[in-house]
Write an enzyme that holds these catalytic residues in place. Structure first.
Site, PDB file in Angstrom:
ATOM      1  CB  SER A  29     -68.601 -36.943  -7.377  1.00 11.29           C
ATOM      2  OG  SER A  29     -69.565 -35.914  -7.378  1.00 11.29           O
ATOM      3  CG  ASN A  30     -68.523 -32.569 -10.455  1.00 13.25           C
ATOM      4  OD1 ASN A  30     -69.027 -31.723  -9.736  1.00 13.25           O
ATOM      5  ND2 ASN A  30     -69.237 -33.268 -11.340  1.00 13.25           N
ATOM      6  CE1 TYR A  31     -62.474 -31.628  -4.774  1.00 13.81           C
ATOM      7  CE2 TYR A  31     -61.620 -31.454  -7.021  1.00 13.81           C
ATOM      8  CZ  TYR A  31     -61.489 -31.904  -5.715  1.00 13.81           C
ATOM      9  OH  TYR A  31     -60.391 -32.623  -5.352  1.00 13.81           O
ATOM     10  CB  ALA A  96     -70.952 -29.980 -12.203  1.00 11.14           C
TER      11      ALA A  96
END
Ligand code: C5P
Length: 220
Positions: A29-31, A96
């Site tokens: 995943s991402n932030y 995102a």
């Protein structure tokens, strides 16, 4: 505001990160916090639009008057958003979305046996580009371009490649602008070549400025 061009319009917003399964207990995943997308959805609803928010896993309350669909992966996000493409006047991709996903997620938990392991990734579908390239005349497509460096040229290329009406470029410096924080400094790039540099603003206000820039395009 009574005179908003968004009144009565149907808006689809994507927000948050996606999670791409590695195995039963792990993901990529991402932030992304989802704050920007949620702020946009909230403000569009306040302006009288019918707002559908398709979001990855986030820790945020649903804004008043917004219809929310929760998903995990990019593929699920596309599956949830696609049926909403048809009747909408405006699509804003603020999610995102993970660019890649593990090709074959493992059921259960991967055991640590070998000293090294390889993870084979494949490209995810581009939700915004799928909308933009397949849309009907009059439907608007707006995207974000998050870059750590290099800047506006990449964002401009994104506008052209994905056939968007407007791109909000934001620099990710890990502190004041971009993921997870409450502020954002956006530069809005229009299809007509216009460039509008906004100051560092709380995401709620940045969302308002973005919608202010979109409204004249909806009136046409
Ligand atoms: O190409 P890039 O990922 O930088 O483009 C960012 C824009 O495209 C954002 O608006 C994002 O929401 C959207 N996007 C998408 N699906 C993807 C990748 C990006 O909708 N798979």
């Amino acid at each position: 505001p009574k005179d908003s061009a968004l009144r009565g319009k149907t808006v689809v917003v994507t927000a948050g990160p996606t999670r791409e399964k590695i195995d039963g207990v792990r993901f990529l995943s991402n932030y992304s916090s989802g704050k920007m997308g949620f702020a946009i959805a909230a403000d569009a609803a306040r302006r009288g639009a019918v707002v559908r928010l398709v979001t990855g896993p986030v820790n945020l309350p649903t804004p008043p008057g917004v219809e929310r669909l929760d998903v995990e992966s990019a593929e699920q996000m596309l599956a949830a958003a696609r049926p909403l493409f048809d009747g909408c006047d405006l699509f804003i991709g603020a999610a995102a979305v993970a660019d890649y996903r593990p090709e074959a997620p493992v059921e259960g938990k991967i055991k640590k046996n070998a000293a090294e392991m390889e993870l084979h990734l494949v490209r995810n579908p581009d939700i915004l580009a799928t909308f933009a390239t397949g849309r009907k005349p009059g439907q608007l497509a707006v995207g974000f371009a998050l870059e750590t460096a290099g800047g506006v040229e990449y964002a401009r290329k994104k506008l052209v490649d994905k056939q968007l009406d407007l791109v909000a470029f934001n620099i990710y410096d890990g502190r004041t602008s971009g993921f997870e924080v409450d502020t954002n400094a956006l530069t809005l790039l229009g299809r007509d070549g216009s460039v509008t540099e906004l100051p560092l603003l709380p995401k709620e206000e940045a969302a308002g400025k973005l919608l202010d820039a979109i409204e004249p395009l909806l009136r046409r």
